[in-house]
Each structure stands twice: as structure tokens, then as C-alpha cells.
Design a protein around this motif. Structure first.
Motif, PDB file in Angstrom:
ATOM      1  N   MET A  74      -5.204  -8.515  18.602  1.00  0.00           N
ATOM      2  CA  MET A  74      -6.119  -9.620  18.298  1.00  0.00           C
ATOM      3  C   MET A  74      -6.263 -10.589  19.459  1.00  0.00           C
ATOM      4  SD  MET A  74      -5.645 -10.510  14.259  1.00  0.00           S
ATOM      5  CE  MET A  74      -3.935 -10.013  14.041  1.00  0.00           C
ATOM      6  N   LEU A  75      -5.506 -10.369  20.529  1.00  0.00           N
ATOM      7  CA  LEU A  75      -5.651 -11.201  21.735  1.00  0.00           C
ATOM      8  C   LEU A  75      -6.713 -10.646  22.679  1.00  0.00           C
ATOM      9  CD1 LEU A  75      -1.847 -11.814  22.484  1.00  0.00           C
ATOM     10  CD2 LEU A  75      -3.444 -13.335  21.286  1.00  0.00           C
ATOM     11  N   GLY A  76      -7.298  -9.520  22.345  1.00  0.00           N
ATOM     12  CA  GLY A  76      -8.259  -8.868  23.219  1.00  0.00           C
ATOM     13  C   GLY A  76      -9.534  -9.678  23.432  1.00  0.00           C
TER      14      GLY A  76
ATOM     15  N   GLU B 101     -11.671  -7.534  15.784  1.00  0.00           N
ATOM     16  CA  GLU B 101     -12.017  -7.199  14.402  1.00  0.00           C
ATOM     17  C   GLU B 101     -11.173  -6.034  13.895  1.00  0.00           C
ATOM     18  OE1 GLU B 101     -15.675  -5.069  11.979  1.00  0.00           O
ATOM     19  OE2 GLU B 101     -16.145  -6.191  13.808  1.00  0.00           O
ATOM     20  N   ASP B 102     -11.073  -4.971  14.710  1.00  0.00           N
ATOM     21  CA  ASP B 102     -10.288  -3.804  14.299  1.00  0.00           C
ATOM     22  C   ASP B 102      -8.813  -4.152  14.136  1.00  0.00           C
ATOM     23  OD1 ASP B 102     -12.570  -2.334  14.308  1.00  0.00           O
ATOM     24  OD2 ASP B 102     -12.144  -1.201  16.137  1.00  0.00           O
ATOM     25  N   SER B 103      -8.313  -5.031  14.996  1.00  0.00           N
ATOM     26  CA  SER B 103      -6.903  -5.400  14.913  1.00  0.00           C
ATOM     27  C   SER B 103      -6.611  -6.206  13.658  1.00  0.00           C
ATOM     28  CB  SER B 103      -6.505  -6.206  16.161  1.00  0.00           C
ATOM     29  OG  SER B 103      -6.636  -5.416  17.338  1.00  0.00           O
ATOM     30  N   ALA B 104      -7.490  -7.149  13.329  1.00  0.00           N
ATOM     31  CA  ALA B 104      -7.303  -7.940  12.105  1.00  0.00           C
ATOM     32  C   ALA B 104      -7.375  -7.045  10.878  1.00  0.00           C
ATOM     33  CB  ALA B 104      -8.368  -9.040  12.027  1.00  0.00           C
ATOM     34  N   TYR B 105      -8.293  -6.109  10.915  1.00  0.00           N
ATOM     35  CA  TYR B 105      -8.423  -5.170   9.801  1.00  0.00           C
ATOM     36  C   TYR B 105      -7.167  -4.309   9.667  1.00  0.00           C
ATOM     37  CZ  TYR B 105     -10.420  -1.232   7.133  1.00  0.00           C
ATOM     38  OH  TYR B 105     -10.666  -0.253   6.196  1.00  0.00           O
ATOM     39  N   GLY B 106      -6.693  -3.794  10.810  1.00  0.00           N
ATOM     40  CA  GLY B 106      -5.504  -2.955  10.791  1.00  0.00           C
ATOM     41  C   GLY B 106      -4.274  -3.712  10.310  1.00  0.00           C
TER      42      GLY B 106
ATOM     43  N   VAL C  90      -4.249 -13.435   4.802  1.00  0.00           N
ATOM     44  CA  VAL C  90      -4.356 -14.284   5.997  1.00  0.00           C
ATOM     45  C   VAL C  90      -4.906 -13.477   7.166  1.00  0.00           C
ATOM     46  CG1 VAL C  90      -3.045 -15.628   7.675  1.00  0.00           C
ATOM     47  CG2 VAL C  90      -2.532 -15.836   5.224  1.00  0.00           C
ATOM     48  N   SER C  91      -4.421 -12.260   7.345  1.00  0.00           N
ATOM     49  CA  SER C  91      -4.889 -11.419   8.448  1.00  0.00           C
ATOM     50  C   SER C  91      -6.375 -11.108   8.333  1.00  0.00           C
ATOM     51  CB  SER C  91      -4.086 -10.115   8.490  1.00  0.00           C
ATOM     52  OG  SER C  91      -2.722 -10.359   8.728  1.00  0.00           O
ATOM     53  N   ALA C  92      -6.835 -10.965   7.113  1.00  0.00           N
ATOM     54  CA  ALA C  92      -8.221 -10.573   6.900  1.00  0.00           C
ATOM     55  C   ALA C  92      -9.222 -11.576   7.454  1.00  0.00           C
ATOM     56  CB  ALA C  92      -8.477 -10.358   5.400  1.00  0.00           C
ATOM     57  N   ILE C  93      -8.774 -12.842   7.599  1.00  0.00           N
ATOM     58  CA  ILE C  93      -9.723 -13.864   8.082  1.00  0.00           C
ATOM     59  C   ILE C  93      -9.425 -14.280   9.528  1.00  0.00           C
ATOM     60  CG2 ILE C  93     -10.195 -14.768   5.779  1.00  0.00           C
ATOM     61  CD1 ILE C  93      -8.282 -17.062   6.364  1.00  0.00           C
TER      62      ILE C  93
END
Length: 724
Positions: A594-596, A603-608, A624-627
Motif C-alpha cells: 500500500m506504499l506503492g 488498491e490491490d494491496s488494500a483488497y488483499g 479498516v483495510s477495505a477503506i
């Protein structure tokens, strides 16, 4: 809103009784199907009908009797046909109009006389006809031409008094009668006395000609207003079949379109003529017809507009660029459930011209696809435009605050929502503010919003329930007792807030349940369903979570600190770890991803990470991760369902059946309840001894052959047998 003597359709004579109606001796009735050729269009209808078989018979002692005929494909025309019974044609009116150079009236008079006397031949040079030698009669015709009908009657009476042997020309008397009938018909039409319009038209068939198109229009409307739509269509069809004036033909379509349904207008448009240059005579109004039909359908969701008109308006909206055209299409599609098309056209209208209507329609479409934040932003400017606009804005705010998991809302937006809620005293959004504050672990703020909502709506049970559970969270037992006292006998769930559910007991008598699939479940748990029946129900559930199908290497078996990896590499490692079912390590890798710098990577990292926490049984962290990064609509919806399902199962496994039911109710708002979660609901009811509710759920499951439903019914059966 004038040519040959042509009378209207069967509708008039068939609608109004003519018993006792006085007519000249030369009048007789006939009915026929009229579909003129180009030659027929130049021939008076009376002459055409004179050769047809009469449909009306009379005798000396009985009123006229109409023969019944079946309606043919073309309109049925019923008229008064005049046979030449006089040996001399009264040309006094003809001479008067000729002497005055009134060519329009002269031509109308020639047409009328030809209809009355088919063998009569008009003079080759009408303007050369000598003037009337009777000066008094000349004066009468002059008064008639000026519509001074009362003075004509007076002049006739005075001359008959001075010349007892003198008789006024039958033509003058007949024309006076017709002119006065026209005046009465127009007055009745203006006063919306439609039955009178039809009656006068039936009594004065010589008014129903192409030289009196305004009268024909009025009679057609009178038919429609007296619930005879087909006869109105016949009248308009008659004009298009017989009358040649281009402007009057175009106006006929316009007037018909104002009252008749689209199908009837299509039939009338089939009468269209092609101009020498190849253009169609009604092309100029087809765009307006499309707009009119769709506007009418927007007011009545049951109206179906012919596809060609929808396509026509869509082309106009694309090429012409009028915001109003796109807006019409948006409001057409919205009530018919085509939300994708509705949003497309509302957005096009909104981009062209930001109006209250365009914003309201766009906001409704956004609400439907759960983009509540955009809906609130779209409607904020227009929130005070109307009651409907305010309602849409408040719906967007309530839905926004109700999202689970909660979305990140800026302080500025929250502040303006709060201001509008207070100004509008909207209990629904105030209540949702309470739940939103609870989700953010701000119980004191939640308490104030629930109190505010209850102050505006004293019977708002959900706000009272929110107040009760928040009192419990704050350990304010005095406040909880007071709200329970106020709602005693009105809400079972408020009364049960704070109760400690009995720990499940285990006995040797077990009745295992079949395995079912529950989305976003972590690990199988065992929980008792009911103590009374003596069963310890082993509810086993299997994890089936949202997955992202990726091709990754198996090079993640060794332990690596994800902080040493680039964000993209960390994302790849996260998916690899998920494949190896190491969710906590995957979550740490996704955190680095998510630092990318790429929005897609974030988006993919938060989803994962949300999926990883779900697999680990940490639904709160998954929310929390979802947002942490914006997700597309499909993913956000998928995660929302998974998180709620996980919460429901976790609550059930922990023995908190009421909480499980509350979460299941939230999940049900997102779509139809899946079979596995319906089963969970049934066992939650069973555990709470809500047997009637449990039976309803299990019967629904059993009806589709679900073994869990059948097993639940078996448990209920044994419970009540044991009681007996």
C-alpha cells in the motif's frame, strides 16, 4: 386549431340520437368505408356515398334505425348525403361572393353546391357571374358574410311582413342554420361541454367538411373527452385521408398527438405523403413527438414507448447535445429499473447543464449502485431546491453513514451533513450518525445522535435500540434501565439488551448438522443451539472467501521481512502467501504494497489485506483495510458482504445470537439472503427460542430440499414432542 363538402365519420351519427331532428327533404343517410384514391380526394364525399348501399332506413311512423356493421380496417364514415331534388340551383350566395371577389368563400360555395347537386356545373368564370338584382337579398347576404346573423333574421322577418308572398332562399336559411350551429359548437368546445359538441356535430353534418377543419378538430377532441378514443382517431384519420391543406394536415397530427396514445399516432403517421423532393410531410414534428411520448411515459411507468421513438431521442441527445433530451431519457429509464442507462443520460444532462432535475436523477442512480459519497456531493448544491431534492439528499446521507464497513468521510463533509440533518430535523440520518459514531468507537457521540433522533421521532425504535446498546457499552445501567422502561412491551430486542445468554450445555444426545458454505468464515466452531431439546448442535461451516486468481511463484516459503521489498514485490509476495494459507504474513506484505506509487498497486494491496484478515478471522481489521484505498464497485460490494457474513458467524459462534441476527439483517439489505446464511438465521432463532421464526426459516429451506432446513424442522419436532 376550407375545399370540398366532406362529412365526418360514423362516430358522430352513431353517438347522438337524431330522433325528431328536422332536416331538409333532400337529406338521406348512408354509411361506408372510405379510403379515397387521389381521384376520390377531389370528389365530394356526398357524391361518393350516394352510390353506396344505405345503412339507415326510415318509415313514416318510426325514428331512424341504424344498421349495425362491423368496423373494417379503414375508418367507417357516416354522413348526410344530399340528393338533388330541386330543379333550380340557388346561386344567390355564389353571386354575392363572386361580386365581392371573396375567392375562398366562392370556392367553398361551389364545393357545397356540387355536393348538393352532383349534376350542377359551376360557371367557368365565377367572378363573371352577374350580381344579384335583388338589393334586399344582397343586403342579407352581406350581413351573413359579416356574421351578423341576428340582423339577417330581422331583415328576413321585415321583408316577409312587407311582402307576405316572398320566401327567403332555402340556401340562405340553410347557411344561417349551419353558421349558427358552428358558433354554438365552438362555444361548447371552448366551455369543454363535449357532449354538446358531439350532438351539434351530428345535427349539422354540413359542418364536418375539409372547409371546416377547426370544427373537425373540435369534434375529434370531444370524442376523446367522452371516452371514445377510437372515434377520435377515426376523425383525425378522416382529415388526413381527405383534406389537402399541408398546414392543416400537420396541425392535425400535432393535435392528435396531444391526446391520443402513441399507437394511434403511429397509425395516423402512416397517412403521410411524400413531397416531390423526397421528404416526408411530417418529418418536422417527429422529434417533438418522440419528446412528447417519452415525457408522458415519465409520468406513468406503465406506458411503453415504441422503440423507434426512444432511439430517435437517443440520437438527438447524442448529436444535438440538448441537456433536456438526455434528461428525458434518464427519467424514462430510472423507474423502469435500467439504472445503467439512467445514470448515463443523467450524467450527460448534468455535464451539459447542472440543474436540480439532472442532479436529482444522477444522485438516485448513484444511490442505487451504492456510491453514496458521490450522491451526497451531487445533491448538496440542490438540496434546498424542492422537497424531493431534500429527500434525495437526505437519503444519500443516511445511506452513506450506514455503509458497512464505514467509508472514510472528510470532516468538511461530515460537518455539512450534520448541519443539514439538524436543519431538517431528519431522524433517519441522525440515527445513522449514531451507528456511524459507534463504528468509529465514539460512543458518547453516538449517544447524542441517538437521543437527537428520538427527540425528533419519539416512536423510532431503531434509535431507541441504538441508545440502549450504547448505554450498555458505556456501562450506564441507569440510562439503559430508563430506555427499557420507556419501551417496555414495544420492543423485545430493547428489553433483552444486557441479558447474559446461557452458556451452551453439552449432552451425549447429539444431532450433527450438514456442512454448509458461509462466505468469509474463518474456522469451524461448535455451539449449542438449544438446551431445552437436550441437543448440542455442532454447526460446522466451511470457509469460502473472495479470491483473486493470480499466477505466482512458490518462492515465498522462506521467511522474508516485507519491509525490505519494493511495494510491487511485496504485493506479489502477499498473494503468494495467501496461496500458502499464511494470512497474517500476507497482511504484513500487503501493508508494504500500500506504499506503492501506483493507484492500482495500492488498491490491490488494500483488497488483499482485507481478504487476509478475513481468512484470519479478524473482520474488524478487514473492514479498516477495505477503506485504506478506493476499491471498484464490485470489490467493495464483495468485501462488504464478506465482512458482514464473517461478523454474523462470529457472533453466532460466540453465543451472541441477537447480534448475529442484527448483522444478518444488515447483510440482507445488500441482496437476497443466501441459503447458508438463512440456515444460520434459523439456528439463531432456535437458540433464542423464537420457534415460530425458526420454523418459518426451516420450512423455507426444506421446501427447496435443503438438508439443514429438514434437520431444523426435526429439532423443532422433537422439542415440542419432549414438551408433550
Amino acid at each position: 386549431m376550407k375545399s370540398s363538402f366532406i362529412a365526418l365519420s360514423v362516430a358522430i351519427i352513431a353517438t347522438v340520437s337524431i330522433v325528431g331532428m328536422k332536416k331538409p327533404d333532400y337529406v338521406k343517410h348512408a354509411m361506408q368505408t372510405f379510403s379515397p384514391s387521389s381521384e376520390e380526394e377531389r370528389t365530394p364525399l356526398s357524391s361518393q356515398l350516394a352510390q353506396q348501399q344505405p345503412a339507415l332506413r326510415t318509415d313514416s311512423e318510426k325514428a331512424p334505425v341504424f344498421q349495425e356493421i362491423k368496423r373494417p380496417a379503414q375508418p367507417v364514415i357516416d354522413t348526410v348525403v344530399t340528393a338533388a331534388t330541386a330543379s333550380v340551383v340557388d346561386e344567390s350566395a355564389l353571386r354575392y361572393f363572386a361580386s365581392r371577389g371573396d375567392t375562398a368563400r366562392l370556392q367553398a360555395e361551389i364545393s357545397r353546391l356540387k355536393a348538393l347537386y352532383p349534376d350542377w356545373v359551376p360557371p367557368k368564370d365565377p367572378l363573371a357571374v352577374p350580381q344579384n338584382e335583388d338589393k334586399q337579398l344582397e343586403t342579407m347576404w352581406q350581413l351573413y358574410s359579416q356574421a351578423r346573423y341576428a340582423e339577417v333574421h330581422k331583415a328576413i322577418a321585415e321583408r316577409q311582413a312587407s311582402e307576405p308572398a316572398w320566401k327567403p332562399p332555402a340556401d340562405l336559411i340553410d347557411r344561417l342554420t349551419v353558421a349558427e350551429a358552428r358558433t354554438r359548437l365552438i362555444n361548447a368546445s371552448d366551455l369543454k361541454q363535449y357532449e354538446t359538441v358531439v350532438r351539434i356535430g351530428s345535427e349539422t353534418p354540413s359542418l364536418l367538411t375539409c372547409s371546416e377543419v377547426d370544427v373537425l378538430w373540435r369534434v375529434a377532441e370531444a370524442f376523446f373527452r367522452t371516452d371514445k378514443a377510437q372515434r377520435a382517431t377515426d376523425a383525425y384519420t378522416y382529415i388526413l385521408n381527405n383534406c389537402q391543406n399541408a398546414a392543416e394536415r400537420l396541425a392535425t397530427i400535432q393535435k392528435a398527438a396531444a391526446i391520443l396514445p402513441a399507437k394511434s399516432i403511429e397509425d395516423l403517421l402512416s397517412k403521410e405523403k411524400t413531397a416531390p423532393d423526397g421528404t416526408m410531410e411530417f418529418d418536422s414534428i417527429r422529434d417533438d413527438l418522440a419528446r412528447r411520448f417519452i415525457a408522458e411515459a415519465n409520468g406513468d411507468g406503465k406506458i411503453v414507448v415504441p422503440p423507434q421513438y426512444i432511439s430517435r431521442l437517443e440520437r438527438l441527445a447524442e448529436t444535438g447535445g440538448l441537456a433536456s433530451d438526455a434528461l428525458l431519457l434518464g427519467w424514462y429509464y430510472l423507474p423502469r429499473g435500467d439504472m445503467e442507462a439512467a445514470e448515463k443520460w443523467f450524467r450527460k444532462a448534468h455535464d451539459k447543464e447542472d440543474t436540480a432535475s439532472a442532479s436529482q436523477g444522477l444522485a438516485l442512480a448513484l444511490i442505487d449502485r451504492n456510491d453514496q459519497l458521490a450522491a451526497e456531493d451531487t445533491m448538496y448544491r440542490w438540496r434546498d431546491d424542492s422537497k424531493d431534492a431534500k429527500a434525495v439528499y437526505l437519503a444519500a446521507t443516511a445511506n452513506l453513514l450506514a455503509l458497512d464497513p464505514p467509508v472514510s468521510i472528510t470532516a468538511e463533509v461530515l460537518k455539512r451533513i450534520a448541519a443539514e440533518v439538524i436543519k431538517s430535523r431528519d431522524a433517519v440520518t441522525a440515527q445513522q450518525f449514531g451507528w456511524y459514531a459507534r463504528a468509529l468507537n465514539q460512543p458518547q457521540t453516538a449517544l447524542q445522535w441517538f437521543k437527537t433522533a428520538l427527540g425528533w421521532k419519539l416512536d423510532d425504535e431503531p434509535s431507541a435500540y441504538g441508545l440502549a446498546v450504547t448505554y450498555l457499552q458505556l456501562e450506564d445501567m441507569k440510562g439503559l434501565a430508563e430506555i427499557q422502561r420507556l419501551w417496555a412491551g414495544r420492543s423485545e430486542r430493547i428489553a433483552r439488551v444486557g441479558e447474559v445468554e446461557e452458556a451452551p450445555k453439552t449432552t451425549e444426545k447429539r444431532l450433527p448438522l450438514p456442512k454448509e458454505t458461509v462466505v468469509a468464515r474463518r474456522q469451524p466452531r461448535t455451539a449449542a443451539v438449544t438446551e431445552e431439546a437436550g441437543y448440542d448442535q455442532a454447526t460446522e461451516v466451511v470457509v469460502t472467501r473472495p479470491r483473486r486468481t493470480v499466477t505466482v511463484s512458490r518462492g515465498c516459503k522462506s521467511t522474508v521481512n516485507p519491509q525490505t521489498l519494493a511495494p510491487e514485490a511485496a504485493l506479489t509476495r502477499g498473494w503468494c502467501l495467501m496461496e500458502l494459507n499464511r494470512p497474517m504474513e500476507a497482511a504484513a506484505a500487503f501493508e508494504v504494497g500500500m506504499l506503492g506509487s501506483s493507484a492500482k498497486t495500492r488498491e490491490d494491496s488494500a483488497y488483499g489485506q482485507s481478504l487476509a484478515y478475513l481468512r484470519a478471522g479478524l473482520a474488524s481489521k478487514a473492514a479498516v483495510s477495505a477503506i485504506k484505498a478506493p476499491q471498484n464497485r464490485k470489490r467493495a460490494f464483495e468485501l462488504q458482504q464478506a465482512i458482514l457474513a464473517d461478523k454474523a458467524v462470529a457472533a453466532f459462534d460466540a453465543g451472541r445470537s441477537r447480534e448475529a441476527l442484527l448483522v444478518l439483517d444488515q447483510l440482507k439489505q445488500l441482496g437476497p439472503e443466501r441459503t447458508d446464511l438463512l440456515s444460520l438465521r434459523g439456528y439463531a432463532y432456535l437458540r433464542l427460542k423464537r420457534y415460530a421464526d425458526a420454523r418459518r426459516v426451516f420450512e423455507a429451506l426444506a421446501s427447496i430440499g435443503n438438508r439443514d432446513g429438514q434437520r431444523g424442522l426435526g429439532i423443532l419436532y422433537q422439542i415440542f414432542n419432549d414438551k408433550d
